[in-house]
Design an enzyme around this catalytic site. Structure first.
Site, PDB file in Angstrom:
ATOM      1  N   ARG A  19      -0.131  -1.203  -2.479  1.00  0.00           N
ATOM      2  CA  ARG A  19      -0.705  -0.406  -1.392  1.00  0.00           C
ATOM      3  C   ARG A  19      -1.930  -1.084  -0.812  1.00  0.00           C
ATOM      4  NH1 ARG A  19      -1.510   4.900  -4.383  1.00  0.00           N
ATOM      5  NH2 ARG A  19      -0.620   3.845  -6.173  1.00  0.00           N
ATOM      6  N   GLU A  59      -4.931   4.333 -14.333  1.00  0.00           N
ATOM      7  CA  GLU A  59      -4.931   5.765 -14.661  1.00  0.00           C
ATOM      8  C   GLU A  59      -3.669   6.170 -15.407  1.00  0.00           C
ATOM      9  OE1 GLU A  59      -5.232   8.443 -11.309  1.00  0.00           O
ATOM     10  OE2 GLU A  59      -5.595  10.170 -12.593  1.00  0.00           O
TER      11      GLU A  59
HETATM   12  O1  LIG Z   1      -8.593   2.571 -10.589  1.00  0.00           O
HETATM   13  P1  LIG Z   1      -7.308   2.459 -11.323  1.00  0.00           P
HETATM   14  O2  LIG Z   1      -7.129   3.520 -12.380  1.00  0.00           O
HETATM   15  O3  LIG Z   1      -7.080   1.082 -11.871  1.00  0.00           O
HETATM   16  O4  LIG Z   1      -6.147   2.759 -10.293  1.00  0.00           O
HETATM   17  C1  LIG Z   1      -6.131   2.310  -8.975  1.00  0.00           C
HETATM   18  C2  LIG Z   1      -4.900   1.528  -8.672  1.00  0.00           C
HETATM   19  O5  LIG Z   1      -3.738   2.316  -8.921  1.00  0.00           O
HETATM   20  C3  LIG Z   1      -2.828   2.141  -7.844  1.00  0.00           C
HETATM   21  O6  LIG Z   1      -2.041   1.022  -8.013  1.00  0.00           O
HETATM   22  P2  LIG Z   1      -0.586   0.973  -8.672  1.00  0.00           P
HETATM   23  O7  LIG Z   1      -0.644  -0.018  -9.781  1.00  0.00           O
HETATM   24  O8  LIG Z   1      -0.099   2.342  -8.970  1.00  0.00           O
HETATM   25  O9  LIG Z   1       0.276   0.253  -7.615  1.00  0.00           O
HETATM   26  P3  LIG Z   1       0.872   0.280  -6.175  1.00  0.00           P
HETATM   27  O10 LIG Z   1      -0.254  -0.033  -5.232  1.00  0.00           O
HETATM   28  O11 LIG Z   1       1.832  -0.802  -6.308  1.00  0.00           O
HETATM   29  O12 LIG Z   1       1.486   1.618  -5.869  1.00  0.00           O
HETATM   30  C4  LIG Z   1      -3.736   1.945  -6.656  1.00  0.00           C
HETATM   31  O13 LIG Z   1      -3.047   1.306  -5.602  1.00  0.00           O
HETATM   32  C5  LIG Z   1      -4.849   1.107  -7.221  1.00  0.00           C
HETATM   33  O14 LIG Z   1      -4.572  -0.265  -7.136  1.00  0.00           O
HETATM   34  N1  LIG Z   2      -4.422   9.599  -8.614  1.00  0.00           N
HETATM   35  C1  LIG Z   2      -4.001   8.524  -7.954  1.00  0.00           C
HETATM   36  N2  LIG Z   2      -3.466   8.645  -6.716  1.00  0.00           N
HETATM   37  C2  LIG Z   2      -3.047   7.552  -6.045  1.00  0.00           C
HETATM   38  N3  LIG Z   2      -3.130   6.321  -6.529  1.00  0.00           N
HETATM   39  C3  LIG Z   2      -3.662   6.162  -7.744  1.00  0.00           C
HETATM   40  N4  LIG Z   2      -3.884   5.064  -8.489  1.00  0.00           N
HETATM   41  C4  LIG Z   2      -4.421   5.449  -9.641  1.00  0.00           C
HETATM   42  N5  LIG Z   2      -4.584   6.762  -9.684  1.00  0.00           N
HETATM   43  C5  LIG Z   2      -4.105   7.236  -8.508  1.00  0.00           C
END
Ligand SMILES: O=P(O)(O)OC[C@H]1O[C@H](OP(=O)(O)OP(=O)(O)O)[C@H](O)[C@@H]1O
Ligand SMILES: Nc1ncnc2[nH]cnc12
Length: 172
Positions: free
Chosen positions: A59, A96
């Site tokens: 994202r 998370e």
């Molecule tokens: O602060 P944190 O707890 O580390 O979480 C934040 C991350 O979680 C999500 O990524 P995700 O790995 O779900 O991937 P995506 O962008 O591929 O959906 C979001 O896009 C952040 O990069």
């Molecule tokens: N609560 C949340 N919503 C969207 N993206 C996330 N990445 C990690 N935690 C998330």
């Protein structure tokens, strides 16, 4: 009047029970909303000397590419494991709702290049912390980070270098 912030949807219990997932897809699908969100994300960085955006898959790529365009900067992908073809640096991290690995090309930018890290959500902070470590190992000078949404209750900011700006367009 509704703003771009109202186009972010809360989805309960995704991808795990207890998680409130911030779904940015309705925002991305709205031309005016997306534009306004990128303006808000870019505002603190206009006029700051920067060479490149480092954006986190996946994202973060969407927002990072738009930020590169509006700020007139190059784009460097920080990718999930096994996607980059040339010599890499790698970093494991917790997030998370799981754990993962990020990678960057070792020759992504020249040593000392001034970079801005971009992602969509700051939750527990593991992802941004890993991106910071990778960028530094790569030789870049990290000037700061920009996230669209900070989930303040999860305390992710505590994992960021307090000497560097971390700008969130929306704090929830
Ligand atoms: O602060 P944190 O707890 O580390 O979480 C934040 C991350 O979680 C999500 O990524 P995700 O790995 O779900 O991937 P995506 O962008 O591929 O959906 C979001 O896009 C952040 O990069
Ligand atoms: N609560 C949340 N919503 C969207 N993206 C996330 N990445 C990690 N935690 C998330």
């Amino acid at each position: 009047m509704p703003g771009w912030q109202d186009l972010i949807r809360d989805v309960r219990d995704f991808p795990r029970p207890g998680v409130v997932f911030k779904d940015i897809t309705p925002l991305l699908a709205d031309a005016d909303g997306f534009n306004a969100a990128i303006d808000a994300l870019a505002a603190p960085w206009r006029g700051v000397a920067l060479d490149a955006v480092f954006a986190i898959e996946s994202r973060g790529f969407i927002l990072g590419a738009a930020m590169s365009r509006v700020l007139g900067l190059g784009f460097v992908p920080i990718r999930k494991a096994g996607k980059l073809p040339a010599t890499i640096h790698a970093q494991d991290y917790a997030l998370e709702y799981g754990s993962d690995r990020l990678e960057i090309h070792a020759d992504a930018v020249e040593p000392g290049a001034r970079v801005l890290i971009v992602d969509d959500v700051l939750a527990t902070g593991g992802t941004l912390q890993a991106a910071l470590a990778l960028a530094r190992r790569q030789g870049a000078q990290v000037v700061g980070a920009a996230v669209l949404v900070e989930l303040a209750a999860l305390g992710g900011r505590a994992h960021w270098d307090p000497t560097l700006p971390l700008e969130a367009a929306l704090v929830c």
